[in-house]
Structure formats: structure tokens, C-alpha cells
Design a protein around this motif. Sequence first.
Motif, PDB file in Angstrom:
ATOM      1  N   SER A 240       0.723  -1.460   0.056  1.00 31.06           N
ATOM      2  CA  SER A 240       0.062   0.094  -0.095  1.00 31.06           C
ATOM      3  C   SER A 240       0.952   1.341  -0.084  1.00 31.06           C
ATOM      4  CB  SER A 240      -0.889  -0.095   1.206  1.00 31.06           C
ATOM      5  OG  SER A 240      -1.766   0.872   1.266  1.00 31.06           O
ATOM      6  N   LEU A 241       0.487   2.098  -0.967  1.00 26.97           N
ATOM      7  CA  LEU A 241       1.480   3.418  -0.993  1.00 26.97           C
ATOM      8  C   LEU A 241       0.631   4.702  -0.352  1.00 26.97           C
ATOM      9  CD1 LEU A 241       2.323   2.972  -4.816  1.00 26.97           C
ATOM     10  CD2 LEU A 241       3.506   2.565  -2.921  1.00 26.97           C
ATOM     11  N   GLU A 247       0.044   9.542  -6.342  1.00 29.85           N
ATOM     12  CA  GLU A 247       0.285  10.632  -7.243  1.00 29.85           C
ATOM     13  C   GLU A 247       1.594  10.550  -8.374  1.00 29.85           C
ATOM     14  OE1 GLU A 247      -1.701  13.446  -9.353  1.00 29.85           O
ATOM     15  OE2 GLU A 247      -2.823  12.139  -7.534  1.00 29.85           O
ATOM     16  N   LYS A 248       2.569  10.357  -7.608  1.00 33.22           N
ATOM     17  CA  LYS A 248       3.852  10.672  -8.365  1.00 33.22           C
ATOM     18  C   LYS A 248       3.756   9.577  -9.423  1.00 33.22           C
ATOM     19  CE  LYS A 248       6.614  12.645  -4.873  1.00 33.22           C
ATOM     20  NZ  LYS A 248       7.954  12.338  -4.191  1.00 33.22           N
ATOM     21  N   VAL A 249       3.407   8.293  -9.192  1.00 30.76           N
ATOM     22  CA  VAL A 249       3.249   7.381 -10.057  1.00 30.76           C
ATOM     23  C   VAL A 249       2.487   7.391 -11.092  1.00 30.76           C
ATOM     24  CG1 VAL A 249       2.712   4.809 -10.224  1.00 30.76           C
ATOM     25  CG2 VAL A 249       4.238   5.582  -8.164  1.00 30.76           C
ATOM     26  N   LEU A 250       1.135   7.870 -10.660  1.00 31.50           N
ATOM     27  CA  LEU A 250       0.049   8.148 -11.846  1.00 31.50           C
ATOM     28  C   LEU A 250       0.640   9.183 -12.789  1.00 31.50           C
ATOM     29  CD1 LEU A 250      -2.968   8.205  -9.567  1.00 31.50           C
ATOM     30  CD2 LEU A 250      -2.127   6.562 -11.230  1.00 31.50           C
ATOM     31  N   VAL A 263      -5.287   1.240 -15.891  1.00 27.68           N
ATOM     32  CA  VAL A 263      -6.096   0.852 -14.523  1.00 27.68           C
ATOM     33  C   VAL A 263      -5.286   0.720 -13.682  1.00 27.68           C
ATOM     34  CG1 VAL A 263      -7.849  -0.672 -13.336  1.00 27.68           C
ATOM     35  CG2 VAL A 263      -8.028  -0.217 -16.050  1.00 27.68           C
ATOM     36  N   MET A 264      -5.567   1.437 -12.512  1.00 24.40           N
ATOM     37  CA  MET A 264      -4.905   1.199 -11.110  1.00 24.40           C
ATOM     38  C   MET A 264      -5.844   0.967  -9.967  1.00 24.40           C
ATOM     39  SD  MET A 264      -2.086   3.849  -9.361  1.00 24.40           S
ATOM     40  CE  MET A 264      -1.104   3.074  -7.942  1.00 24.40           C
TER      41      MET A 264
END
Length: 387
Positions: A240-241, A247-250, A263-264
Motif C-alpha cells: 500500500s502506497l 500521485e507521483k506514480v500516476l 487501470v490502477m
Amino acid sequence: MADDVIRAVGLTKVFRDFWNRPKARAVNQIDFTVKEGEVVGLLGPNGSGKSTTVKMILGLLYPTSGQLSVLGKAPRAVETKREIGYLPEESYLYKYLTAEETLDFFGSLFNLSAAERRNRIDQLLEMVGLSHARHRRVGEFSKGMARRIGLAQAMINDPSLLIFDEPTSGLDPLGCREVKDLIMELKKRGKTVLITSHLLSDVEDICDRVVILYGGKIRAQGSLNELLTVSDSTRIVTPSLAPEVTEKVLNILRENLKGEEFVMDHPRRTLEEFFLDVIAEAKNESVETSGALGGGIAEYLSAGKDEESAVLENLIAEPKAEHKRESAEEAAARQAEALRKAQEAKVAELTANAEKKSPDKADLQAQADAEALKAADEKLNDILKNR
């Protein structure tokens, strides 16, 4: 390299009508192999040729053309049939026999001794969770319980090749899980398993390879990893992040995918996994149930037909029997020695008592003691003769 337990080359079966005219080409020139120690799924819709192929492997149908070998021999050879265990789609059992009598009947078909049948029956009933119902007639069983007895009869002869036709049919999710675990354990012990099933999730859980039939022909075959991997997509699973990290990954994904959709979400367990967790929790709390209780795999189901292993087992078993015979002799010797020591102690005691008493009383006592010693000698002789 593993040997071919089943090998089919150009296998064909054509059914004909009364006038010997071709009516249906059920199996049409198929080629496939099943290696030793594999679990292979034979899949396809109704009428695709699965049952016909299985019947030819069992020697119940003769191929129209092509080659088929099972365990290196012809399917109809008696030696081949001794090494096969078969669970049909419907469990055809004698409804007036008990569970124990049913397994005893099937064991007698393989000329197993009465002692060996009793040993295997106890293990199999424990394995399929029906020890408590061993004296109930199978005609009173539910479909799931009858299925469990069917599984047990398929393994009474300790087969090298097991053919299961819809093995989980009629079983609840717990029973399905137990059957799948059983098949995986059989694989570890070197057994070869061929499965036909319409429950593809079960096949996916346990099979190494699948062969998919349609219209009597093989449309696809291979390992599940080869057939099911989607190479043009990528899935990343992380712990779990934190929101800011997410938000950074997205943002990175949006920049690199350039408008393509993605999809995430959170991973999700299957309903089967959740169901089994609930049941496991109930078992841990010792909740009582009148249903079937699963057990471990039967010990007699060997890890294969390794001749060296069999010789070692015999060498181990023989000294144990000899040890039992020696132990019995030693016990008799110890008993005789103990009686001899008791006799000597009694003589010493009588001699000491005789010295303290008057001569007349001592003579009478000595006579009585002599008779007692004579009886003790006779008992000692009897013990020594029976050693």
C-alpha cells in the motif's frame, strides 16, 4: 527426460452406422503426449471428442487408425489396466454395499490380499474424509460423498496413471480444494494424472499443460504459462502506497503512456480463497460439523515403481520382523530367569526357616517345600519348552 506415459500419433476414431457407413468422426488425427509425473487437462465443449479419447486410452474403444500407447504398452493389455485408476464422470456404485465393502470389492478385483485391502481401505477412507461413514450404504450417500468414494476406488490399486473425469463434480468448495490438493500431492509422488473438466478454474489451479479439443481436433495445447500470459500488458503489484507516492506514480504513467488508458486498483482475492479462509477459521475454533472431514494422503500410494526403492523397503521390513521374533524369545528367557531366581530365593528362605524350627516341624516343612519346588521346576520346564 521423463518417459511418455500416453503417446498418441494420428489417433482417429470413426463411428459407423448399421450399414458400416461413416456416421461421425469423433476424433480426427490428433497427436499428443503425456509425460510421467505431469498433470494434463483434456478440455473441450460437449461433443469435442474428450470422452472418446479417454475411452480409447482405457482400452474400451479401439482406434479406427493411428497409434496409441499407454505406459509403453497397448491400452488393452492387462498389465496396462493394472496400472490405471479411473474415476468416471458418474460414480456407478452398488448402492446396497457400504463404503468399506465397496472399496473391498474393488480391491479384490486387483487380487489384493485381505490384509492389504483392510490397510488401504482405512487409509483411503481417512483420506477422503469418510471414516465415520464406513458402515453406511453408499445408496444413502449424497452426490458429494459418492464422489469421494469414487475417488478412493480409483486409487485402491496404487496406480501409476490416474484418469479423472470431472473429479470435482458434485463437491462443495472445500471438497474441491481437497481434491486439488490431493492431485498436487499425487504429482509430488510421481503419479501421472489426466483430467477432463468443464471447470476451467480448477484446471488452471493444478494442470501443467492443457490440450483443447474441438470438432475432434486439437485446437491448442501447451503449458498454461505459455498459453495464458498476456505479453503486451504489464501488471505491477506493490504494498500500500501513501497518497503522495501514488500521485507521483500516476503522473509518471500519464507522461509515458501519452494518453493511453490504464487501470490502477487494489488486488482482489477470489471467492474460493475467501470461502476457504472462513472455513479454516471455523475449524480453528473447533466448530462441530457432520459433513466430510478431509485427511492426509494415504501412505501406501507410493512415489512410483522404482525397483531399487522396493528392494530397500523389503530390506528394511525384514529386520523389523526378525527383531520382533528375537524380542519374544528374549522375553521368555527373561521370564524363565526371573522364575529361577525366585526359586533360589525361596530355597534360601526355606533353609533359613527350617534351621530356626524344631526338628519335627522342620521335616514336615521341608517335605511341603520340596513339593512346591517340584511344581516350580515343572512350570519352568514348560516355559523353556515353549521358547
